[in-house]
Structures are given as structure tokens and as C-alpha cells.
Motif scaffolding. Structure first.
Motif, mmCIF file in Angstrom:
data_model
loop_
_atom_site.group_PDB
_atom_site.id
_atom_site.type_symbol
_atom_site.label_atom_id
_atom_site.label_comp_id
_atom_site.label_asym_id
_atom_site.label_seq_id
_atom_site.Cartn_x
_atom_site.Cartn_y
_atom_site.Cartn_z
ATOM 1 N N ASN A 52 -18.771 -6.408 -85.077
ATOM 2 C CA ASN A 52 -18.637 -6.401 -86.537
ATOM 3 C C ASN A 52 -18.348 -7.796 -87.086
ATOM 4 O OD1 ASN A 52 -19.046 -3.677 -86.345
ATOM 5 N ND2 ASN A 52 -16.901 -3.097 -86.712
ATOM 6 N N ILE A 53 -17.499 -8.545 -86.385
ATOM 7 C CA ILE A 53 -17.148 -9.886 -86.845
ATOM 8 C C ILE A 53 -18.382 -10.795 -86.861
ATOM 9 C CG2 ILE A 53 -15.912 -11.987 -86.135
ATOM 10 C CD1 ILE A 53 -14.115 -10.079 -87.540
ATOM 11 N N ARG A 54 -19.278 -10.590 -85.901
ATOM 12 C CA ARG A 54 -20.470 -11.436 -85.817
ATOM 13 C C ARG A 54 -21.500 -11.124 -86.913
ATOM 14 N NH1 ARG A 54 -21.435 -14.808 -81.577
ATOM 15 N NH2 ARG A 54 -19.918 -14.821 -79.870
ATOM 16 N N HIS A 55 -21.281 -10.065 -87.668
ATOM 17 C CA HIS A 55 -22.149 -9.795 -88.822
ATOM 18 C C HIS A 55 -21.732 -10.607 -90.036
ATOM 19 C CE1 HIS A 55 -24.767 -6.665 -87.285
ATOM 20 N NE2 HIS A 55 -23.722 -6.046 -86.739
ATOM 21 N N ALA A 102 -19.293 -22.824 -75.647
ATOM 22 C CA ALA A 102 -18.666 -23.474 -76.809
ATOM 23 C C ALA A 102 -18.572 -22.512 -77.984
ATOM 24 C CB ALA A 102 -19.460 -24.715 -77.191
ATOM 25 N N ASP A 103 -19.641 -21.716 -78.223
ATOM 26 C CA ASP A 103 -19.614 -20.761 -79.333
ATOM 27 C C ASP A 103 -18.631 -19.628 -79.062
ATOM 28 O OD1 ASP A 103 -21.384 -22.149 -80.869
ATOM 29 O OD2 ASP A 103 -23.144 -20.956 -80.349
ATOM 30 N N LEU A 121 -22.501 -18.146 -85.077
ATOM 31 C CA LEU A 121 -22.220 -18.511 -83.691
ATOM 32 C C LEU A 121 -23.138 -17.784 -82.720
ATOM 33 C CD1 LEU A 121 -18.307 -18.446 -83.749
ATOM 34 C CD2 LEU A 121 -19.817 -20.421 -84.009
ATOM 35 N N GLY A 122 -23.501 -18.490 -81.648
ATOM 36 C CA GLY A 122 -24.288 -17.886 -80.584
ATOM 37 C C GLY A 122 -23.394 -17.447 -79.448
#
Length: 635
Positions: A501-504, A515-516, A510-511
Motif C-alpha cells: 500500500n505504501i508503494r502506491h 538502495a531503494d 522507489l524500486g
């Protein structure tokens, strides 16, 4: 003459000899340059010409020279310095070798640094304390890539005294024209990188020409011999005496209740009893009362001396503080632009917390992605997201609290630092502070009347972070969702942060590179902290593969507020579930940097709770988490 008298005279001679050497100044210098330019041979020759080789060493050198098949010479002086078997086999320098020698005027410690690019970090180590650099050039080869690289590093590390030693002049017939051509080529590059001056000397390390004395082979050269120049060149300490007083506190000397002194190495300036002093970062001021020593009180503390200072006032001062002149203090900040030389085998991960050690100050620091990486061979500024072994880049870094500093160019002792990996305790980078970021001076904490305790009291609960970690498919999100439902039913105020959900939203840029992933967890940790400030119980479901980042989030929270839950599911079980089809994509090569397949997962070492989803159902695992959470809340 009796043996007693003889022994007494010998002892007296030794005492006088030691006293003479004690009064001599000490110069530290390095030799650097390209592979096979003759660095080790030059140092061996210096040891030989200054009679610092014992008879048994000389005999061993003769035997080693014959064993190595040396042609056309009696002694191979490089063997005095190249101690590693690999160095002798390959005829190159790998490690940094330190050697001591002395003349009538001065003592010397010389570091023979590696010439090959892959050993750049070794060269930086040797150069970090040097007063002078001898850059060797093979007269047949001229200025090479490694000559430029090492010259850039010498300038970067603040070495102001540079000797350009054009070696193997005997192999070009002592051609003055060739010497002048090389000096002109080097001058053009020196101007480009900011080396303001250097002393050029034509030499033959093998034959000893222009080393200890001037040679008849070069009547056209009117400058000093190398050893004469080394004896007269100014030391770093003499330059630092002209700057304002600075001393990092290494130890608080408190032998009894009647004495309290502050001991450290004076990095610059001078101080006398009665002078005004300021302690940083606190900013408290006082005056210097006394400089006590073994032979009584001293009248002066100066750069290069290790001293103890006492104050006229009882003010707070401890290890890590910096004592400065009250009317000329250095800066205090928590955000900087710095140059990094990366020395770790693993690449730098922007956003990961490292320990930063500057003098006696130790703080936690995070590093941004490089503003640029420097191609030392061409001086180009290259776009880069990280730094790998031996890379050099310019970065922004922030520390968890303000530190006293000066730019490395002004004061290496207060501008040079190292970064240490918090998990392995290995030194991973050497850094030079360029300047403080302006925003570090313009941003301040705003006092708020409704604090985190007030928020928590209103909700009648203690803030917590329940951090679920484990492989993809282990069941983290399922268990976290069940835990939140159970807590909600109990009247608890919660919020669930889920990795997908946070990556939406927040982390959609971020990939999945290492590092990401580090930046992903750094952002989530800051959000979780803000939510605990609001009095919430925060549940997070993230793979969070690295221990360093999980530890970073733990340290953001108050003691007892972080509950790490390892959802311990074997890789083969998680892959067999493959609810989202991600393992299949990773195995086929369609999905790169997938944890457990081609990216590592570091299991927690001491989690608060381990749940095994092979033997426990999701419902049972959720019950265990709730019980552990409520039990911790009661404590």
C-alpha cells in the motif's frame, strides 16, 4: 677500563642519543605514483643512505636480491619495503608499508602506498596523516593515469607539500629536455586540480642520484637533493599554529574530587592561562586556568601537543566536546556537504545509518545519494546513485545531533571523518567536510504544547510499533491485518502500514534495489515515529530485509516502544505459496532484486517475538502477537 665504566659510557651515549632525537621534529610523508615507478626502491635507498639498515638486514637484503634474480645491480632496495609475499612475487606494492629513518635534522615516518587503482583505499589510509607527498614519475613513461589519480587524492586530502620526483633519469641519459617536458605536463594537470606549488627533482632511486646529495650526472639541476628538501619542508603543525585554538576532548581527568582536567590533542592554535575558551557544541564559556603537566604547569598549549587543561569555572565538558577560542569559535551543525572515498567492499546505501567518527565525536549519520561521483582520471562529474569500492563522490550527510567542525581544508582534525558500518563495525569510508548546509542553521525544533504523552493519555494506551518482517509470502500482511482487527475490537487506536500500500503513494518513486529498499524503510520509519507521537499503535508489514534499517527504526522509538515480530517462514514454503506469482517471475528472470532469490534477507538476531507460520495458523500467530503486545504495554 673496567666493564662498569664502559657500560656507563655506553648508557650515557644512548641517553644523549635519545635526548637528541627527542628534540627533533617528526615529518610523516608518503610516496605514491603509478605501478613500477620505483616507490619501494626509493624508500629502500633512503633507509640505506641514512644508515638505518643493520648488518643482518643488509646481509638478508643481499641474499634476497640474489634469490629474486635481480639483474644489473647488487641490491634490490624495494625488498626492504615490500614485505608481503604477493608483493615480491608481482613486483608491486599492495599494503601500506611504514618505515622510520632519521637524519641529523629531522625524524621521518614514510608510508609506501600502493600504485594500483584497486588499492586506492590503502593509499588514502597512508596519506591521511602525511605532511608531504612524494609523487614519483618514471622518466620513460611520463605523467600517467595513476599519477593523475594520486595527485588528485593528495590534493583532496589536504597535503600542501608536494615533491615531483622524476625517477629513472639514468634510463633516459639524464636528459634535461625530458625532465622539463614532464614537469610542464604535470604543471598543467596540477593547475587543473588546485595544487598551487610543487618541487620537481630529477632522481635515480636505484643509483642514489640526487637522493642524499646532488649528483654530478645532472649538472643542469640547481635545486635541492630530495633528503635536503625533506629536512627543510614545513610541517602541518607549523601551519596549524597560526589558526584559532581547537582541542577535541579525549578524556576527562578526574583523579580526585579536587581536580578536574580535560585532556586531548591540540589540533590548531595556541592557548595560555587566562585566555577565553568556549566548549562546543553547548557553547558554554570560561577561561583557561592552568595547563598542568608532569614537570609543573606549562605557560602555553600549542598545536601538536597533547595537554590537560583546567577551567576557572565548573562548566559541563566531556569526551567528544571541542574546546575552542571563545572569540573565534568553529561552526556547529548537523547537515553537511562532504567528499567521500568509499572503502567498503559492499557499496554505499543512501539512507542507511552509519556511525560517523570525527576526532573524538561519534554520532549517527545518514548519507544521501551522491550529488556526483568524480572520475579521477578525467575529473568528470558523473551521475551516480551509490558509491562502490574506491569510488569518490560528493554527498550530503546529516547527523543525529549537532557536532563541532571546520572544513577539512582549514583543519583536517575537525573536518576529516570516517564512516563505520554499525553491524560489522568495519570502516567503510573516509570523508572530508566541505561546508555546513545552510538549512542546518535555519531549521529549528518547534515546541508544541500537546506532546506525545498527552496524545497517548487521551487514547488511554501506550504508543507502540509492531514491526512484522519476513520473506514475501510469509504471511506478514495477513497476520498484521488480524492483529489490527483484534486490537480494534479491544478499543485500541491503531494504524496499519502495509508494504504494498505504501508503494502506491509515499514510496511510489522507489524500486527494489538495495538502495531503494533502504530508503523505503527509512521513510516508513519516520512515518511510524510520527504516528507514535500521535499516540497510536502502529503495525507495519514490510519485508525490510536488512538488519541495519530495522535497527534504525528501533532507535527512532522510545525504549520499549518497538516490538519486532519475525514471521519465520522457510523460503521453500513461502515460494510454494507464491500468492502473488512473484517468485515465479523472479525465478524466470522477469523480476530482479527479489528478496530470497537474488537479493539477501537478514533474519532478526534478537526479535521480541518469532511466529512460525508452518506450525501456527494466521489466527494463532495473531493471538500470540496481541498477547505479547498487551503484555509489553502493561509493563
Amino acid at each position: 677500563m673496567s666493564s662498569y665504566v664502559t657500560d656507563s659510557l655506553i648508557a650515557e651515549d644512548i641517553e644523549q642519543y635519545l635526548a637528541l632525537h627527542e628534540r627533533k621534529s617528526l615529518m610523516r610523508f608518503i610516496t605514491c605514483g603509478s605501478v613500477d615507478d620505483g616507490k619501494s626502491t626509493l624508500i629502500g635507498r633512503l633507509l640505506y643512505d641514512t644508515k638505518m639498515i643493520f648488518e643482518d638486514q643488509l646481509a638478508g637484503l643481499e641474499a634476497d636480491s640474489k634469490a629474486m634474480g635481480t639483474q644489473g645491480q647488487e641490491l634490490d632496495f624495494a625488498l626492504l619495503v615490500d614485505g608481503l609475499a604477493a608483493e615480491r612475487e608481482q613486483g608491486i606494492t599492495i599494503d601500506v608499508a611504514y618505515r622510520f629513518f632519521a637524519t641529523e635534522k629531522r625524524k621521518f615516518i614514510v608510508a609506501d602506498t600502493p600504485g594500483h587503482e584497486q588499492y586506492t583505499r590503502n593509499m588514502v589510509t597512508g596519506a591521511s596523516t602525511a605532511d608531504l607527498a612524494v609523487i614519483l614519475i618514471d622518466a620513460r613513461q611520463g605523467v600517467l593515469t595513476q599519477t593523475r589519480r594520486h595527485s588528485y587524492l593528495v590534493q583532496l586530502l589536504g597535503i600542501r607539500n608536494v615533491v615531483l620526483a622524476v625517477n629513472k633519469m639514468d634510463l633516459v641519459g639524464w636528459s634535461e629536455a625530458r625532465f622539463r617536458e614532464i614537469v610542464a605536463d604535470y604543471q598543467a594537470f596540477a593547475d587543473l586540480i588546485g595544487i598551487k606549488s610543487f618541487t620537481a627533482i630529477p632522481i635515480s632511486g636505484l643509483k642514489g642520484d640526487n637522493i642524499a646529495s646532488l649528483s654530478a650526472a645532472s649538472p643542469w639541476y640547481q635545486g635541492p637533493a630530495l633528503l635536503s628538501h625533506l629536512e627543510e619542508a614545513p610541517l602541518h603543525e607549523s601551519r596549524m599554529e597560526e589558526r584559532p585554538f581547537r582541542m577535541a576532548v579525549q578524556w576527562v581527568n578526574r583523579p580526585n574530587l579536587n581536580f578536574r582536567g580535560f585532556t586531548g590533542l591540540v589540533s590548531s592554535g595556541q592557548a595560555r592561562p587566562g585566555d577565553g575558551l568556549r566548549v562546543l557544541p553547548s557553547g558554554k564559556t570560561t577561561r583557561l586556568k592552568e595547563i598542568p603537566g608532569m614537570g609543573g604547569s606549562a605557560a602555553l598549549a600549542r598545536a601538536g601537543q597533547s595537554v590537560t587543561l583546567t577551567f576557572e569555572d565548573e562548566i559541563d565538558c566531556s569526551r567528544g566536546d571541542v574546546i575552542v577560542a571563545s572569540d573565534a569559535p568553529c561552526e556547529v551543525a548537523d547537515q553537511f556537504e562532504a567528499t567521500l572515498v568509499w572503502m567498503g567492499e559492499a557499496e554505499m546505501l543512501p539512507g542507511r545509518p552509519y556511525l560517523l567518527k570525527l576526532g573524538t565525536q561519534v554520532v549517527t549519520a545518514t548519507v544521501t545519494a551522491p550529488k556526483y561521483e568524480v572520475n579521477v582520471n578525467t575529473l568528470e562529474h558523473l551521475a551516480s546513485k551509490t558509491l562502490s569500492l574506491n569510488a569518490i563522490g560528493v554527498v550530503n550527510l546529516s547527523t543525529d545531533r549537532a557536532i563541532a567542525f571546520e572544513s577539512f581544508e582549514d583543519n583536517p582534525a575537525l573536518g576529516g571523518f570516517i564512516l563505520i558500518d554499525r553491524m560489522s563495525n568495519a570502516t567503510v569510508a573516509a570523508g572530508m567536510i566541505r561546508f555546513a548546509l545552510r538549512r542546518s542553521q535555519n531549521i529549528h525544533w518547534q515546541a508544541l504544547d500537546v506532546d506525545r504523552e498527552a496524545h497517548a493519555a487521551l487514547k488511554n494506551q501506550r504508543p507502540k510499533v509492531v514491526w512484522f518482517t519476513g520473506l514475501s509470502g510469509s504471511g506478514k500482511s495477513t497476520i498484521a491485518n488480524l492483529v489490527e482487527k483484534k486490537l480494534h475490537a479491544l478499543g485500541k487506536h491503531t494504524f496499519l502500514l502495509d508494504g504494498d500500500n505504501i508503494r502506491h503513494g509515499l514510496n511510489r518513486d522507489l524500486g527494489f534495489t538495495d538502495a531503494d529498499r533502504v530508503e523505503n524503510i527509512r521513510r516508513v520509519g519516520e512515518v511510524a515515529k510520527l504516528m507514535t507521537d500521535a499516540g497510536l499503535i502502529v503495525l507495519t508489514a514490510f519485508i525490510s530485509p536488512f538488519r541495519a534499517e530495522r535497527r534504525m527504526v528501533r532507535e527512532l522509538m522510545a525504549p520499549g516502544e518497538f516490538l519486532e515480530v519475525w514471521v519465520s517462514t522457510p523460503l521453500e514454503v513461502a515460494e510454494a505459496r507464491d500468492v502473488k506469482g512473484l517468485y515465479k517471475k523472479a525465478r524466470s528472470g522477469q523480476l530482479k532484486n527479489f528478496t530470497g532469490i537474488d537479493s539477501p534477507y537478514e533474519p532478526p538476531e534478537t526479535p521480541e517475538l518469532v511466529v512460525d507460520t508452518v506450525t501456527l495458523s494466521a489466527e494463532e500467530a495473531a493471538d500470540r502477537v496481541v498477547a505479547a503486545l498487551l503484555g509489553a504495554a502493561e509493563r
